[in-house]
Write a protein that holds these residues in place. Structure first.
Motif, PDB file in Angstrom:
ATOM      1  N   GLY A   1      -5.871   5.498   7.112  1.00  0.00           N
ATOM      2  CA  GLY A   1      -6.490   4.710   6.057  1.00  0.00           C
ATOM      3  C   GLY A   1      -5.637   4.633   4.810  1.00  0.00           C
TER       4      GLY A   1
ATOM      5  N   MET B   1      -6.221  12.279   6.014  1.00  0.00           N
ATOM      6  CA  MET B   1      -6.046  10.825   6.075  1.00  0.00           C
ATOM      7  C   MET B   1      -4.626  10.435   5.668  1.00  0.00           C
ATOM      8  SD  MET B   1      -8.133   7.823   4.090  1.00  0.00           S
ATOM      9  CE  MET B   1      -6.903   7.261   2.926  1.00  0.00           C
TER      10      MET B   1
ATOM     11  N   CYS C   1      -1.954  12.918   4.068  1.00  0.00           N
ATOM     12  CA  CYS C   1      -1.649  14.242   4.660  1.00  0.00           C
ATOM     13  C   CYS C   1      -0.249  14.322   5.246  1.00  0.00           C
ATOM     14  CB  CYS C   1      -2.668  14.570   5.734  1.00  0.00           C
ATOM     15  SG  CYS C   1      -2.615  13.403   7.135  1.00  0.00           S
ATOM     16  N   GLY C   2       0.427  13.161   5.488  1.00  0.00           N
ATOM     17  CA  GLY C   2       1.749  13.215   6.115  1.00  0.00           C
ATOM     18  C   GLY C   2       1.655  13.968   7.434  1.00  0.00           C
ATOM     19  N   PRO C   3       2.590  14.888   7.709  1.00  0.00           N
ATOM     20  CA  PRO C   3       2.550  15.600   8.990  1.00  0.00           C
ATOM     21  C   PRO C   3       1.486  16.704   9.055  1.00  0.00           C
ATOM     22  CG  PRO C   3       4.483  16.235   7.745  1.00  0.00           C
ATOM     23  CD  PRO C   3       3.793  15.183   6.926  1.00  0.00           C
TER      24      PRO C   3
ATOM     25  N   LEU D   1      -1.869   6.727   5.632  1.00  0.00           N
ATOM     26  CA  LEU D   1      -1.659   5.309   5.926  1.00  0.00           C
ATOM     27  C   LEU D   1      -0.801   5.128   7.172  1.00  0.00           C
ATOM     28  CD1 LEU D   1      -1.996   2.439   4.621  1.00  0.00           C
ATOM     29  CD2 LEU D   1       0.207   2.829   3.521  1.00  0.00           C
TER      30      LEU D   1
ATOM     31  N   VAL E   1      -5.380   4.645   0.675  1.00  0.00           N
ATOM     32  CA  VAL E   1      -6.057   5.251  -0.480  1.00  0.00           C
ATOM     33  C   VAL E   1      -6.794   4.209  -1.327  1.00  0.00           C
ATOM     34  CG1 VAL E   1      -4.007   5.189  -1.990  1.00  0.00           C
ATOM     35  CG2 VAL E   1      -5.795   6.850  -2.421  1.00  0.00           C
TER      36      VAL E   1
ATOM     37  N   LEU F   1       3.079   9.358  11.281  1.00  0.00           N
ATOM     38  CA  LEU F   1       2.894  10.678  10.655  1.00  0.00           C
ATOM     39  C   LEU F   1       1.570  11.285  11.087  1.00  0.00           C
ATOM     40  CD1 LEU F   1       4.264  10.128   7.048  1.00  0.00           C
ATOM     41  CD2 LEU F   1       5.122  11.744   8.751  1.00  0.00           C
TER      42      LEU F   1
ATOM     43  N   TYR G   1       6.933   4.855  -0.569  1.00  0.00           N
ATOM     44  CA  TYR G   1       7.126   5.764   0.568  1.00  0.00           C
ATOM     45  C   TYR G   1       6.746   5.075   1.866  1.00  0.00           C
ATOM     46  CZ  TYR G   1       7.598   9.933   3.298  1.00  0.00           C
ATOM     47  OH  TYR G   1       8.035  10.842   4.232  1.00  0.00           O
TER      48      TYR G   1
ATOM     49  N   ALA H   1       0.825  -1.216   0.000  1.00  0.00           N
ATOM     50  CA  ALA H   1       0.000   0.000   0.000  1.00  0.00           C
ATOM     51  C   ALA H   1       0.857   1.263   0.000  1.00  0.00           C
ATOM     52  CB  ALA H   1      -0.943  -0.010   1.198  1.00  0.00           C
ATOM     53  N   ALA H   2       1.958   1.240   0.737  1.00  0.00           N
ATOM     54  CA  ALA H   2       2.767   2.462   0.863  1.00  0.00           C
ATOM     55  C   ALA H   2       3.603   2.720  -0.386  1.00  0.00           C
ATOM     56  CB  ALA H   2       3.673   2.353   2.076  1.00  0.00           C
TER      57      ALA H   2
ATOM     58  N   HIS I   1       4.366   7.755  -5.526  1.00  0.00           N
ATOM     59  CA  HIS I   1       4.716   6.584  -4.718  1.00  0.00           C
ATOM     60  C   HIS I   1       3.820   5.375  -4.971  1.00  0.00           C
ATOM     61  CE1 HIS I   1       7.647   8.869  -2.530  1.00  0.00           C
ATOM     62  NE2 HIS I   1       6.753   9.784  -2.211  1.00  0.00           N
ATOM     63  N   LEU I   2       2.774   5.538  -5.756  1.00  0.00           N
ATOM     64  CA  LEU I   2       1.770   4.471  -5.849  1.00  0.00           C
ATOM     65  C   LEU I   2       2.051   3.479  -6.969  1.00  0.00           C
ATOM     66  CD1 LEU I   2      -1.552   6.452  -5.260  1.00  0.00           C
ATOM     67  CD2 LEU I   2      -0.225   5.120  -3.606  1.00  0.00           C
TER      68      LEU I   2
ATOM     69  N   LEU J   1       1.943  14.908  -3.416  1.00  0.00           N
ATOM     70  CA  LEU J   1       3.126  14.050  -3.406  1.00  0.00           C
ATOM     71  C   LEU J   1       2.807  12.617  -2.957  1.00  0.00           C
ATOM     72  CD1 LEU J   1       5.642  16.688  -2.004  1.00  0.00           C
ATOM     73  CD2 LEU J   1       5.311  16.003  -4.385  1.00  0.00           C
ATOM     74  N   LEU J   2       1.639  12.149  -3.342  1.00  0.00           N
ATOM     75  CA  LEU J   2       1.253  10.756  -3.094  1.00  0.00           C
ATOM     76  C   LEU J   2       1.451   9.911  -4.353  1.00  0.00           C
ATOM     77  CD1 LEU J   2      -0.190   8.434  -1.546  1.00  0.00           C
ATOM     78  CD2 LEU J   2      -2.354   9.331  -2.444  1.00  0.00           C
TER      79      LEU J   2
HETATM   80  C1  LIG Z   1       5.907  12.283   0.403  1.00  0.00           C
HETATM   81  S1  LIG Z   1       4.726  12.047   1.645  1.00  0.00           S
HETATM   82  C2  LIG Z   1       3.666  13.456   1.367  1.00  0.00           C
HETATM   83  C3  LIG Z   1       2.916  13.867   2.616  1.00  0.00           C
HETATM   84  C4  LIG Z   1       2.067  15.134   2.467  1.00  0.00           C
HETATM   85  N1  LIG Z   1       1.031  15.004   1.479  1.00  0.00           N
HETATM   86  C5  LIG Z   1       2.928  16.308   2.140  1.00  0.00           C
HETATM   87  O1  LIG Z   1       2.899  16.774   1.013  1.00  0.00           O
HETATM   88  O2  LIG Z   1       3.663  16.741   3.041  1.00  0.00           O
HETATM   89  C6  LIG Z   1       3.749  10.708   1.034  1.00  0.00           C
HETATM   90  C7  LIG Z   1       2.636  10.311   1.993  1.00  0.00           C
HETATM   91  O3  LIG Z   1       1.800   9.327   1.380  1.00  0.00           O
HETATM   92  C8  LIG Z   1       1.392   8.410   2.400  1.00  0.00           C
HETATM   93  N2  LIG Z   1       0.935   7.191   1.740  1.00  0.00           N
HETATM   94  C9  LIG Z   1       1.672   6.329   1.003  1.00  0.00           C
HETATM   95  N3  LIG Z   1       0.888   5.335   0.548  1.00  0.00           N
HETATM   96  C10 LIG Z   1      -0.366   5.565   1.003  1.00  0.00           C
HETATM   97  C11 LIG Z   1      -1.603   4.894   0.875  1.00  0.00           C
HETATM   98  N4  LIG Z   1      -1.696   3.752   0.192  1.00  0.00           N
HETATM   99  N5  LIG Z   1      -2.695   5.437   1.446  1.00  0.00           N
HETATM  100  C12 LIG Z   1      -2.615   6.590   2.159  1.00  0.00           C
HETATM  101  N6  LIG Z   1      -1.455   7.268   2.329  1.00  0.00           N
HETATM  102  C13 LIG Z   1      -0.343   6.763   1.759  1.00  0.00           C
HETATM  103  C14 LIG Z   1       2.643   8.269   3.233  1.00  0.00           C
HETATM  104  O4  LIG Z   1       2.400   7.684   4.491  1.00  0.00           O
HETATM  105  C15 LIG Z   1       3.119   9.714   3.306  1.00  0.00           C
HETATM  106  O5  LIG Z   1       2.538  10.414   4.369  1.00  0.00           O
END
Ligand SMILES: C[S@@+](CC[C@H](N)C(=O)[O-])C[C@H]1O[C@@H](n2cnc3c(N)ncnc32)[C@H](O)[C@@H]1O
Length: 271
Positions: free
Chosen positions: A105, A78, A57-59, A80, A107, A84, A11, A7-8, A128-129, A124-125
């Motif tokens: 949760g 929200m 949302c990260g931090p 994962l 995505v 964070l 990242y 899922a992550a 990573h997907l 910035l999600l």
């Molecule tokens: C590079 S960070 C960006 C965080 C934030 N949006 C920002 O711009 O500061 C990527 C974020 O995506 C989250 N993430 C990665 N895969 C995810 C998933 N399948 N569902 C929800 N969040 C996810 C990570 O935990 C991380 O917080």
């Protein structure tokens, strides 16, 4: 909480570890361009009084920015990653923003009621997907008809340092390969319009905003744009990158140096 084996994607905050400085980098990255970003989001349809989702949302820097600027909006944040999310929750409490709802949760299977959001922001999600189309479908179901998804992401071919440090192209290519091995895509920006159309958003539009070292300061620019890449590399590739990274750092003391990055903003409406 994970419903998907990867899922992550590329990242995994927990795997990076506290010593990586990644939490601080994420905060800096969001804070430095916050005001500019708020204006861009408003141009894309963000307005006070909406139901808004800060997805991944990260931090929580952007969740707080939206809640502060739009006090009548109902903001859900929200992510994962539990660590964070805990940091985001704590910062919101410190800032007195009790109205933000935090949800852990994925995505691909968000534990949220369908058809409830006017505006969803994914910052910035998508780079990573592993399965961006699958994510876009799950997100579309969360929007009200006429609701907007706005994606902010990168495309490495729009990252330029002037003068260019020796080996810079090799370094960025190695980081892109390392991210790809983990399921990500550092060239996602150019794909966003096509992906949004393919998953039924209409209309779709995409534009590129240039962010420069003059806006962020060269030190912050390099930390933001090279910091995560550096974390992706190991062994020989990291060794090979050292001289390039030192030359990049030297740009901080060169008043004639410039740096540019193009950030892609893609917007799709749920018909
Ligand atoms: C590079 S960070 C960006 C965080 C934030 N949006 C920002 O711009 O500061 C990527 C974020 O995506 C989250 N993430 C990665 N895969 C995810 C998933 N399948 N569902 C929800 N969040 C996810 C990570 O935990 C991380 O917080």
């Amino acid at each position: 909480m994970t419903t998907n084996p990867n899922a992550a994607g590329s990242y995994d905050f927990t795997a990076l570890g506290d010593a990586s400085g990644e939490l601080e980098r994420l905060q800096l990255q969001a804070q430095r361009s916050a005001q500019l970003e708020l204006q861009l989001l408003e141009r894309m349809g963000l307005a006070d009084g909406q139901a808004v989702l800060d997805l991944a949302c990260g931090p929580g820097v952007i969740s707080r920015l939206i809640a502060q600027a739009h006090p009548k909006s109902r903001v859900t944040a929200m992510d994962l990653n539990g660590a964070l999310l805990a940091a985001a929750r704590e910062e919101a409490a410190t800032a007195g923003l009790a109205s933000i709802r935090f949800v852990q949760g994925d995505v691909y299977a968000p534990p949220l009621e369908q058809g409830q959001f006017d505006f969803i922001y994914a910052r910035l999600l998508f780079q990573h997907l592993e399965q961006p189309l699958q994510a876009l479908e799950a997100i579309r179901a969360l929007l009200k008809p006429g609701g907007v998804l706005c994606i902010f992401d990168i495309d490495d071919s729009w990252l330029t340092l002037v003068p260019e440090p020796e080996g810079f192209a090799t370094f960025t290519a190695a980081a892109a390969r390392a991210q790809e091995r983990r399921g990500g895509n550092r060239l996602i920006g150019r794909q966003l319009g096509r992906l949004l159309e393919e998953s039924g958003y209409n209309p779709v539009d995409v534009h590129v905003e240039t962010v420069t070292s003059r806006q962020l300061g060269m030190r912050a620019f390099l930390d933001i744009t090279l910091g995560f890449k550096r974390l992706l590399l190991e062994g020989e590739e990291l060794e090979a990158a050292r001289a390039t990274l030192e030359s990049a750092d030297a740009l901080v003391d060169d008043p004639r140096a410039w740096a540019f990055v193009g950030v892609f903003l893609a917007r799709g409406v749920r018909p």
